[in-house]
Scaffold this motif. Structure first.
Motif: not given
Length: 438
Positions: A293-299, A301-313
């Motif tokens: 997670t730390g690497h995903i958010i840092r590399r 970005g927050l936009a990707f991290a916040l958009a992933l859950l809506p798509i997955a749900m």
């Protein structure tokens, strides 16, 4: 593996290991207390059927609205550690009160008292986690939050696994009422760990000013947080993101209750089944939190991290509508919790690192409690209407997919807005550093 490689794997920098460890233990205590009691809460809520649970959601939303000004008053009048300790102490004493009620007036225990406990627990659940994350947003910088919040959240995941396990081991020899006292003891430990976390220093850019401010009253009015939300597009965006997230999560929650109700009719069997679902779905979260997670958010970005859950749900609900099995439900819940707790929650809490200190506690309290519970109410009533119309899972999918598109768009906008404000914080202007993103 060398110490440097371990630090790089976990995104740790010099001086950050101790605060991260203490914060992780802090979250462990909170989630242990919560998850020890959650299966019983859900089982009690189902005693009068799912329609009763929907009305309990409305009661919980009303209570959170009433409690928010009280919490805002505490934040305005008390120092940081004082109102944090007061919040946890209140809920710990409430648990002791419920224990005394069960022990000394067992004849008075009934469906009504179970509903009271359901509403109380739902408020307790939101406030103790909200205060924890508010303190972390105050204690760590934006850069630290992106790197460390997921690692700290591992403590919560371990607590979410340990809580049901401990409840199962202690319920028979000690009795169910004793679990309330054990949960209260974990909240007492959380108060100590909160104090310890504030005292620790690290080499983060915000740390030099974080500790001296710990004894300063935040001030302001009791309703300042509510006004701040409606005055800021950024905070309104967070509120919208949280509400949609909660609506979709509530759809999943009632789908689970319906499948459990169909599978088991006995109260104890329901409690055990719900507890097993909670425990085993937590395990899927750990690998994501610890390593990625730390690497995903840092590399990415927050936009990707916040958009992933809506798509997955959205994808998960489509799969559930097609197959409709209990196994698919468990897989959807595991995926939801893995992404939500392992990636989305740390990213969402990072959004609050760039707002003024008063908004970290007051506005965040309003969003994480009342707005959250309004989402519960909307989700519960919508699911109930669709069920009465005979639309079931197919109807839910027709609502979830468009909601997920709006939800993902909000996540992308919020991630970019947070990054812009974080960049402004590095400028020398005091006004820019303290302004709420609009």
């Amino acid at each position: 593996m060398t110490a440097d490689k371990i630090a790089d794997l976990f995104n740790l920098r010099r001086g950050e290991a101790a605060p991260v460890l203490v914060a992780g233990l802090f979250f462990f205590c909170i989630l242990t207390a919560l998850m020890m009691l959650r299966p019983a809460r859900d089982a009690l809520g189902m005693e009068r059927g799912l329609d009763s649970v929907r009305w309990l959601f409305i009661g919980t939303a009303v209570v959170t609205l009433l409690v928010n000004p009280v919490f805002g008053w505490l934040v305005a009048r008390l120092r940081r550690l004082q109102f944090i300790a007061a919040t946890y102490a209140f809920f710990a004493l409430s648990l002791v009160g419920f224990w005394a009620f069960l022990m000394f007036a067992p004849g008075a225990v009934g469906a009504r008292s179970g509903q009271v406990f359901y509403v109380w627990f739902s408020v307790f659940n939101l406030f103790v986690t909200m205060v924890f994350w508010a303190l972390l947003a105050d204690r760590f910088s934006s850069d630290q939050a992106k790197r460390l919040f997921a690692l700290i959240a591992v403590g919560g995941t371990l607590g979410a696994i340990f809580g049901p396990w401990l409840a199962a081991r202690l319920a028979e020899p000690l009795g169910t009422p004793a679990l309330l006292l054990v949960a209260a003891a974990f909240l007492g430990a959380a108060i100590v760990l909160a104090w310890w976390l504030v005292q620790l220093r690290s080499d983060g850019p915000r740390d030099a000013r974080a500790r001296p401010q710990g004894d300063i009253r935040i001030g302001g009015s009791a309703l300042a947080g509510i006004r701040a939300v409606f005055a800021s597009r950024y905070l309104m965006g967070i509120a919208g993101y949280v509400m949609i997230m909660t609506i979709v999560a509530t759809f999943l929650y009632f789908t689970r209750l319906q499948m459990v109700a169909a599978a088991e009719t006995d109260l104890d069997a329901r409690t055990g089944l719900l507890g097993n679902i909670d425990m085993w779905t937590q395990i899927a979260v750990l690998a994501l939190q610890v390593t990625l997670t730390g690497h995903i958010i840092r590399r990415l970005g927050l936009a990707f991290a916040l958009a992933l859950l809506p798509i997955a749900m959205a994808i998960g609900f489509i799969g559930l509508a097609i197959y409709g099995s209990f196994l698919v439900l468990i897989l959807l819940e595991a995926m939801n919790k893995a992404i939500q707790r392992g990636l989305t929650r740390p990213a969402r809490e990072t959004l609050f690192t760039v707002v003024p200190r008063e908004d970290k506690y007051k506005a965040k309290a309003f969003i994480d409690t009342f707005v959250y519970r309004v989402g519960d109410v909307v989700g519960a009533q919508t699911e109930g209407v669709l069920g009465r119309l005979g639309m079931a899972l197919g109807g839910l999918v027709s609502v979830v997919v468009p909601l997920a598109l709006v939800w993902a768009a909000l996540g992308i906008w919020l991630g970019r807005a947070q990054q812009r404000q974080a960049d402004l914080e590095s400028s020398p202007s005091d006004t820019e550093r303290t302004a709420t993103p609009r």
